[in-house]
Design a protein around this motif. Structure first.
Motif, short mmCIF file in Angstrom:
data_model
loop_
_atom_site.label_atom_id
_atom_site.label_comp_id
_atom_site.label_asym_id
_atom_site.label_seq_id
_atom_site.Cartn_x
_atom_site.Cartn_y
_atom_site.Cartn_z
N PHE A 181 -2.47 -8.20 -3.21
CA PHE A 181 -1.80 -8.39 -1.93
C PHE A 181 -2.19 -7.26 -0.98
N ILE A 182 -2.66 -7.60 0.20
CA ILE A 182 -3.20 -6.60 1.12
C ILE A 182 -2.18 -6.11 2.14
N ASN A 183 -1.02 -6.73 2.22
CA ASN A 183 -0.03 -6.31 3.21
C ASN A 183 1.16 -5.55 2.59
N GLN A 184 1.01 -5.08 1.36
CA GLN A 184 2.07 -4.31 0.73
C GLN A 184 1.80 -2.81 0.88
N LYS A 185 2.87 -2.06 0.97
CA LYS A 185 2.77 -0.62 1.15
C LYS A 185 2.65 0.11 -0.20
N ASN A 186 2.32 1.39 -0.12
CA ASN A 186 2.31 2.29 -1.28
C ASN A 186 1.28 1.91 -2.34
N ASP A 187 0.07 1.63 -1.93
CA ASP A 187 -1.03 1.39 -2.87
C ASP A 187 -0.69 0.31 -3.91
N PRO A 188 -0.50 -0.93 -3.48
CA PRO A 188 -0.12 -1.98 -4.43
C PRO A 188 -1.20 -2.21 -5.48
#
Length: 186
Positions: free
Chosen positions: A169-176
Protein backbone atom coordinates in the motif's frame (compact mmCIF):
# COMPACT_ATOMS: atom_id res chain seq x y z
CA UNK A 1 -11.39 -6.20 -0.80
CA UNK A 2 -7.62 -5.67 -0.96
CA UNK A 3 -5.70 -8.10 1.22
CA UNK A 4 -3.22 -6.87 3.83
CA UNK A 5 0.37 -7.87 3.21
CA UNK A 6 0.39 -10.89 5.56
CA UNK A 7 -2.93 -12.16 4.25
CA UNK A 8 -1.73 -11.73 0.68
CA UNK A 9 1.56 -13.48 1.45
CA UNK A 10 -0.37 -16.44 2.86
CA UNK A 11 -2.78 -16.40 -0.08
CA UNK A 12 0.10 -16.60 -2.57
CA UNK A 13 1.68 -19.53 -0.75
CA UNK A 14 -1.62 -21.33 -0.31
CA UNK A 15 -2.18 -21.12 -4.06
CA UNK A 16 1.25 -22.50 -4.96
CA UNK A 17 2.14 -25.07 -2.26
CA UNK A 18 0.70 -28.57 -2.41
CA UNK A 19 0.03 -31.12 0.31
CA UNK A 20 3.04 -33.34 0.97
CA UNK A 21 5.65 -30.79 -0.14
CA UNK A 22 8.67 -29.54 1.77
CA UNK A 23 8.71 -25.81 2.51
CA UNK A 24 10.79 -23.24 4.39
CA UNK A 25 9.97 -20.62 6.98
CA UNK A 26 13.23 -18.69 6.82
CA UNK A 27 12.39 -16.52 9.85
CA UNK A 28 10.09 -18.48 12.15
CA UNK A 29 9.69 -15.66 14.68
CA UNK A 30 6.70 -16.41 16.90
CA UNK A 31 5.63 -19.40 14.82
CA UNK A 32 2.64 -18.01 12.94
CA UNK A 33 3.99 -18.68 9.45
CA UNK A 34 5.43 -22.02 10.55
CA UNK A 35 1.98 -23.14 11.72
CA UNK A 36 0.42 -21.83 8.53
CA UNK A 37 2.89 -23.75 6.35
CA UNK A 38 2.51 -26.87 8.52
CA UNK A 39 -1.20 -26.83 7.86
CA UNK A 40 -0.80 -26.33 4.09
CA UNK A 41 1.66 -29.20 3.57
CA UNK A 42 -0.26 -31.54 5.88
CA UNK A 43 1.01 -34.50 7.83
CA UNK A 44 2.99 -35.91 4.88
CA UNK A 45 4.73 -32.61 4.11
CA UNK A 46 7.49 -30.95 6.05
CA UNK A 47 8.44 -27.45 7.21
CA UNK A 48 12.03 -26.36 7.83
CA UNK A 49 11.79 -23.39 10.21
CA UNK A 50 14.88 -21.25 10.78
CA UNK A 51 15.65 -18.51 13.25
CA UNK A 52 18.80 -17.05 14.71
CA UNK A 53 17.19 -16.23 18.05
CA UNK A 54 16.56 -18.82 20.76
CA UNK A 55 13.49 -16.82 21.83
CA UNK A 56 11.94 -17.36 18.38
CA UNK A 57 12.73 -21.07 18.36
CA UNK A 58 11.23 -21.47 21.85
CA UNK A 59 8.10 -19.51 20.92
CA UNK A 60 7.61 -21.52 17.73
CA UNK A 61 8.20 -24.80 19.58
CA UNK A 62 5.52 -23.83 22.12
CA UNK A 63 3.04 -23.05 19.33
CA UNK A 64 3.78 -26.34 17.57
CA UNK A 65 3.20 -28.29 20.77
CA UNK A 66 0.00 -26.38 21.45
CA UNK A 67 -1.36 -27.25 18.01
CA UNK A 68 0.12 -30.78 18.06
CA UNK A 69 2.19 -30.26 14.91
CA UNK A 70 4.97 -32.74 14.29
CA UNK A 71 5.86 -32.06 10.65
CA UNK A 72 8.35 -29.27 11.43
CA UNK A 73 12.11 -29.20 11.95
CA UNK A 74 13.18 -26.19 14.03
CA UNK A 75 16.66 -25.01 13.11
CA UNK A 76 18.37 -22.58 15.46
CA UNK A 77 20.60 -20.93 12.86
CA UNK A 78 20.67 -18.11 10.34
CA UNK A 79 18.63 -18.51 7.19
CA UNK A 80 21.92 -17.84 5.38
CA UNK A 81 22.81 -21.43 6.32
CA UNK A 82 19.81 -23.03 4.57
CA UNK A 83 22.13 -24.61 2.02
CA UNK A 84 23.96 -26.43 4.83
CA UNK A 85 20.74 -28.05 6.08
CA UNK A 86 18.71 -28.68 2.95
CA UNK A 87 20.32 -30.29 -0.08
CA UNK A 88 18.95 -32.09 -3.12
CA UNK A 89 15.39 -31.61 -1.90
CA UNK A 90 12.70 -29.92 -3.95
CA UNK A 91 11.09 -27.07 -2.05
CA UNK A 92 7.47 -26.09 -2.70
CA UNK A 93 7.80 -22.55 -1.34
CA UNK A 94 9.30 -20.30 1.31
CA UNK A 95 8.47 -17.25 3.39
CA UNK A 96 10.55 -14.58 5.10
CA UNK A 97 9.36 -11.92 7.54
CA UNK A 98 12.17 -9.39 7.49
CA UNK A 99 12.99 -6.91 10.20
CA UNK A 100 13.07 -7.86 13.88
CA UNK A 101 11.24 -10.26 16.15
CA UNK A 102 8.19 -8.50 17.65
CA UNK A 103 8.43 -7.89 21.40
CA UNK A 104 12.17 -8.58 21.45
CA UNK A 105 15.54 -6.90 21.04
CA UNK A 106 15.05 -4.51 18.11
CA UNK A 107 18.79 -4.33 17.51
CA UNK A 108 18.73 -7.91 16.21
CA UNK A 109 17.51 -7.52 12.64
CA UNK A 110 17.61 -9.37 9.36
CA UNK A 111 20.24 -8.16 6.94
CA UNK A 112 20.32 -8.15 3.15
CA UNK A 113 23.53 -10.16 2.87
CA UNK A 114 22.19 -13.17 4.79
CA UNK A 115 18.76 -12.88 3.18
CA UNK A 116 20.21 -12.82 -0.35
CA UNK A 117 22.36 -15.85 0.49
CA UNK A 118 19.23 -17.66 1.73
CA UNK A 119 17.24 -16.69 -1.37
CA UNK A 120 20.02 -17.97 -3.64
CA UNK A 121 19.99 -21.31 -1.80
CA UNK A 122 16.21 -21.60 -1.96
CA UNK A 123 15.99 -20.71 -5.65
CA UNK A 124 18.25 -23.65 -6.53
CA UNK A 125 15.85 -25.99 -4.67
CA UNK A 126 12.53 -24.35 -5.59
CA UNK A 127 10.11 -26.25 -7.79
CA UNK A 128 8.93 -24.79 -11.09
CA UNK A 129 5.98 -22.56 -10.24
CA UNK A 130 7.11 -22.28 -6.61
CA UNK A 131 7.21 -19.01 -4.72
CA UNK A 132 9.55 -17.31 -2.30
CA UNK A 133 7.61 -14.61 -0.45
CA UNK A 134 9.37 -11.88 1.51
CA UNK A 135 7.38 -9.63 3.82
CA UNK A 136 9.60 -6.56 4.08
CA UNK A 137 9.37 -4.53 7.26
CA UNK A 138 11.82 -1.66 6.89
CA UNK A 139 10.71 1.04 9.35
CA UNK A 140 13.59 0.39 11.76
CA UNK A 141 17.29 1.19 11.90
CA UNK A 142 18.98 -0.74 9.08
CA UNK A 143 15.67 -1.57 7.41
CA UNK A 144 15.96 0.89 4.55
CA UNK A 145 19.42 -0.44 3.67
CA UNK A 146 18.08 -4.00 3.59
CA UNK A 147 15.14 -2.90 1.42
CA UNK A 148 17.42 -1.12 -1.05
CA UNK A 149 19.80 -4.09 -1.33
CA UNK A 150 16.99 -6.62 -1.77
CA UNK A 151 15.34 -4.59 -4.51
CA UNK A 152 18.66 -4.24 -6.34
CA UNK A 153 19.26 -8.00 -6.05
CA UNK A 154 15.78 -8.94 -7.25
CA UNK A 155 15.87 -6.50 -10.17
CA UNK A 156 18.79 -8.42 -11.65
CA UNK A 157 17.02 -11.82 -11.65
CA UNK A 158 16.59 -13.05 -15.22
CA UNK A 159 13.00 -12.47 -16.35
CA UNK A 160 13.16 -15.65 -18.42
CA UNK A 161 13.65 -17.64 -15.22
CA UNK A 162 11.73 -15.64 -12.60
CA UNK A 163 8.78 -13.33 -12.14
CA UNK A 164 9.21 -10.86 -9.29
CA UNK A 165 6.19 -9.10 -7.78
CA UNK A 166 6.02 -6.15 -5.42
CA UNK A 167 2.77 -5.69 -3.50
CA UNK A 168 2.03 -3.02 -0.93
CA UNK A 169 0.00 0.00 0.00
CA UNK A 170 1.54 3.29 -1.11
CA UNK A 171 -0.67 5.73 0.82
CA UNK A 172 0.08 4.45 4.34
CA UNK A 173 2.33 6.31 6.74
CA UNK A 174 5.34 5.11 8.75
CA UNK A 175 7.09 2.89 6.20
CA UNK A 176 4.34 0.31 5.60
CA UNK A 177 5.52 -3.24 4.97
CA UNK A 178 5.29 -4.70 1.50
CA UNK A 179 5.70 -8.07 -0.21
CA UNK A 180 8.29 -9.21 -2.67
CA UNK A 181 7.38 -12.53 -4.30
CA UNK A 182 9.66 -14.53 -6.58
CA UNK A 183 8.10 -17.14 -8.86
CA UNK A 184 10.36 -19.69 -10.50
CA UNK A 185 9.34 -20.06 -14.14
CA UNK A 186 11.69 -22.82 -15.31
Amino acid sequence: MLKGVLNYAHYLLEESIEKGEKVIDATCGNGNDTLFLSNIVGEHGHVYAFDLQEQAIASTRKALISYQRTNVSLIHDSHAQIGDYIKKTEIGGAIFNLGYLPKSDKSIITKAESTVTAIDSILTLLKKGGLVVLVVYYGHKGGKDEKKSLLAYLLQLDQKEYNVLRYGFINQKNDPPFILAIEKKI
